[in-house]
Design an enzyme around this catalytic site. Structure first.
Site, PDB file in Angstrom:
ATOM      1  N   CYS C 149      30.552  12.976  24.727  1.00  0.00           N
ATOM      2  CA  CYS C 149      31.046  11.832  25.503  1.00  0.00           C
ATOM      3  C   CYS C 149      30.516  11.861  26.931  1.00  0.00           C
ATOM      4  CB  CYS C 149      32.574  11.815  25.476  1.00  0.00           C
ATOM      5  SG  CYS C 149      33.351  13.391  25.901  1.00  0.00           S
ATOM      6  N   TYR C 150      30.700  12.993  27.601  1.00  0.00           N
ATOM      7  CA  TYR C 150      30.164  13.095  28.960  1.00  0.00           C
ATOM      8  C   TYR C 150      28.645  12.918  28.985  1.00  0.00           C
ATOM      9  CZ  TYR C 150      34.561  15.028  30.927  1.00  0.00           C
ATOM     10  OH  TYR C 150      35.842  15.219  31.375  1.00  0.00           O
TER      11      TYR C 150
END
Lengths: 350, 350, 350, 350
Positions: C149-150
């Site tokens: 996600c990051y």
């Protein structure tokens, strides 16, 4: 395509209408008005709509609402009734998300909303837009008064109990309700600031709330008693949830001896068997507001916490089934579309 | 007992002052003013103070502030400088929680706060009220400009690195900060509504924030360079946390070759060894804002995420050490009391 | 219709896959597995899916995954690599939402995930599933490692700066990121309890986070330097937002003299002009996480807070573009569909 | 100084005890036990206590609890009753924050807590630790069963109505209550994760909650009827607030004809006139949970939403007056101190 206009779309019911209508396969939004924000692209106010809604707010004059098929009023109370007659004359159907066409008693309207009703004849004509209870009338309506958020959940929860005469002591109903803060609208007020309303819980409107008379009016319709009859009365107590969306209603009704014998679970399941948006949960359930987040669904569970007490738990999204989703559901009916068109989004969880 | 007056106590720094001062063993609050709410008992606005603060708001005229030992200004910017001279003439000490006495450069003040400074001589006299950096001057001050919430955390985090010359590239500091919503005050605004700010995260003030010049002015003082010197410069980027209280600052400074050799943990521990309100956490720690909630403590951890980069994590409660607690800490110093008097509340966790 | 199986759908990426796939016009979900919950209807765990997903969890043995066109692994790390070879042999395409096919260096994988990699040949074949950067390879892929996600937000934010050589000091990048709590998954852990994580903010993973090596690997790919090259290095610092969904990345890159001359706004707009899911906002904007809530969109704003510093702000929904939405986007590409099919939900705001 | 030991201080009632007792002027905490965390400094688990509580967790064996004046059990149910007899024999006073000494009927205890009661004689001796109702007995008690969080608010709300015979239909009381998530304790569970419980609202325990029998037992004591008498019965429905602290109880009682004539406001004010921790608010008030946050106060408002219905609104902090604060209040009484010693913290608002 249905040509749709929105009057006053800067609030939360407005942006929710835009979210739903911009994804509706049979709708073309032709205008959205705001005197104050005229000229501003809608997506400057609501970046969530960037690339999806290309309209700018316009003044009512420029909006040519009379060319629309349907106009939604997402305005403060009093606006719709001032503009309704003219639009109707042009053959436009009207759905008012404010309260102008909810309370049938004009004195009651004036008492709670602080203004006289300007078109009692249209009020008499208007249909109360709760499809699960007034579907056929909505299909034929020119004007729909879209229900309040709390009243929607309270009516859907009590309806199965009140439709069968003699099950409950209808004169002593209690609706203990709670709503997320978006129910207060997108207005700059201190009491709904995050720093005030977060990590907090309280009752409000304890001296009387506008949705009280609406609830009582409609519960009497459901029970088939006269307007104002003491045979049906509900105490309504709203609370403020430190959350954005969601209404949770905990409803109490004292069961009569015959009511104590009834199979309430079966009663509710039968009552809502064919409803696309009402989900009667299995016995023993406790529905949570997030299970309907950003959707038009209502979930209901019925309990008997004491032999002579029925308790109904109801959840809805106050902005969707409690406002804009229900309005679109009404529009679908009024325009001869399948009632669920554009409204089957799966709730967002988590 | 110290006789204390509060000007403009209706906001969050006001109620926090009342919370702290009403529990302070050496203080008697004699007046709290609000033109708008004059006559209203303070506890009607803040029920948390029922039974603890028996004052009502009064007009400034009735408040007899000139008989106080200390007056706090918990007002909008511009109020304190208008009233300071007269109070000082009567021997009253002044602590301003707004920005009137923070920025030493009057042109800078005017640029950021939109009004000319009305008493540059008093501004010159005023002491910047960060006790860990200016303790002795505060003891002797007649006027204290209480630091901004963000600047407090940024200065305390960078100070050990800047006090030792040559450790870091001071011309390229970054302060990536985040604050709870109470930092915006108790003002009716849309962007801090729960329905807007909850379940959300964003940067703000990206074109420039008032605390930027304050941070840069004071970091230059700490580093011992001239005002406006390019040798020290910090980019400050604030973000909004969906929470009520708390500031978290993530500070970055490029290490020089000699800085890369330094034992930063030892440096920080030595720097703050005797500070009652600054807690240097063990190596490897990540302080959380709730660990200082409703208290005057600051917790700091220092890291080296790359061989040539120092990262400092700082947490404080923006309303306490970032505002009203620090103001009381200054008052204690100005009045010759133990600096920690009335300020040792244990943080509220969870 | 594409026959889809989901392995391990009890977590948040699982339910988000179900939300998206159950509304996808070209998909039929044929199986969802969970050893632990086998037999339980999916909608018993996730009432939001009542009436929309009629499957029950099954054991992997009963799931007949080999008959699927595509299988998603929404499992803990290590599961996909154990089952991939067999499925591939049966002609099934695989999209792993865990980390088994992200890190190309098996030693690095073992160091961060605590297990040896069991199929380095498949790892070598696997395509990193970020369509905006690897679209053509994804179209032809049999195995996709869906990005973290990051890393998705960091790569999309830095890509325009790194694709043009010489604009920034790529050896000293900083990614100051923050994520909602759902990023930690649906695991019973103390630190993500509401009573721990709410009204709080902190950095975490300060000694090193698994997404650090992934970010650095991929930024080097973007910049076109060798794996492990010191010419590109990014310090990654994650923080925990007291919110359910949303990632906000604040990215910093020192500009070279030529970078200081560049028109960064134009650069970003040109770079993403044709991307359906990446929205470059107007100059001066501060995107907020809620503007992409429950959608596959990314919004980006680029700033110059100092003459020699670029700052990029990126928001995404960690469960959608940061996980399951991106996985569906990859599936669309792998199956020859329009990339946006089933992914154009308007974000939910408020 | 009172020597105090705490058994099992790793949960929220434990850390709240530590917060209160570490600021109590007459207490010295001599030991805090946790088998699991033995050796760990308390402030490593709770950084909020850094510099304020220097103890480490010890095993029960090392704790020398028998040398304490008072021992608090902040443990799971069943621990206190196993250790009580020995401590009492050594002259130690015991306050149990779990349920071992609340339910007087051992069969009822076994039914709800899943274990037989191991010392019925001590249970018979134990005093129910609600000072406003049992002050004199607490003063003389050796063992106190500290009330549950919900039962505290329900009893204090109904007591004025039940103490006067004949005001209400006591056989049909309703307690519609809501609690912040900290009430569930510091246990790793899915349903209290921020990503599950935030932005959500639901009823729970709808098939029966342990606090139900406790409430009914004690309301019968208050009303002066026999244990188990059907003359007094309360339906108790708890809900989960997406907040950390706070209990809000909305209580309903049908008024008898004589009750309808009574001045309920005057009744409540008279009843609680001398109570230091119970604040009866002015007529028309709606108390909010944050108005008592982190304090031992209870605020109550009484309403008549219909001529024959009394509604009482009660707020408390579930961890303070609902648990640890009340336990310290009991300790003060048992040790002959002023009841309010160490408990007059001003609530934290905002």
């Amino acid at each position: 395509m249905i040509k749709v206009g929105i009057v006053g779309g800067t609030g939360y019911t407005g942006v929710e209408l835009l979210r739903l209508l911009s994804q509706h396969p049979q709708v073309k939004i032709t205008a959205i008005t705001s005197r104050k924000e005229a000229g501003m692209p809608v997506s400057d106010m609501y970046p969530s709509l960037r690339g999806r809604v290309d309209l700018a707010f316009t003044t009512p004059d420029e909006a040519r609402l009379n060319e629309c098929d349907v106009v939604f009023f997402a305005t403060p109370h009093g606006v719709a009734m001032a503009q309704a007659r003219e639009l109707l004359a042009d053959g436009v159907k009207i759905i008012d998300l404010a309260a102008d066409f909810r309370l049938k008693d004009t004195a009651e309207f004036e008492r709670w909303y602080g203004m006289p009703h300007s078109c009692p004849d249209l009020l008499a004509e208007a249909v109360y837009g709760l499809p699960e209870l007034h579907r056929e009338a909505i299909r034929k309506a020119r004007i729909v008064g879209n229900p309040g958020c709390y009243p929607t959940s309270v009516q859907l929860g009590f309806a199965p109990l009140l439709k069968t005469p003699g099950l409950v002591d209808a004169a002593h109903l209690i609706a203990n309700c709670a709503s997320g803060v978006s129910g207060a609208g997108r207005k700059a007020e201190v009491h709904t600031l995050l720093a005030e309303a977060s990590d907090n819980f309280k009752a409000y409107g304890v001296k009387g709330h506008r949705h009280g008379p609406e609830i009582n009016q409609q519960l009497r319709v459901i029970a088939g008693v006269a307007p104002g009859s003491a045979a049906v009365h509900c105490v309504f107590v709203p609370h403020l949830i430190p959350a954005i969306r969601g209404i949770h209603s905990t409803l109490y009704a004292r069961l009569t001896p015959s009511g104590q014998q009834a199979d309430l679970q079966a009663l509710f399941e039968a009552h809502y068997r064919d409803e696309p948006f009402v989900d009667v949960m299995p016995a023993g359930s406790a529905p949570e507001t997030r299970s309907v987040r950003a959707s038009n669904f209502v979930r209901i569970a019925v309990h008997k916490p004491a032999p002579d007490l029925a308790m109904v738990l109801v959840v809805e999204d106050n902005l969707t089934k409690g406002a804009s989703g229900q309005a679109v559901q009404c529009m679908n009916l009024m325009c001869g579309l399948d009632e669920t068109t554009g409204l089957l989004q799966v709730p967002v969880l988590p």
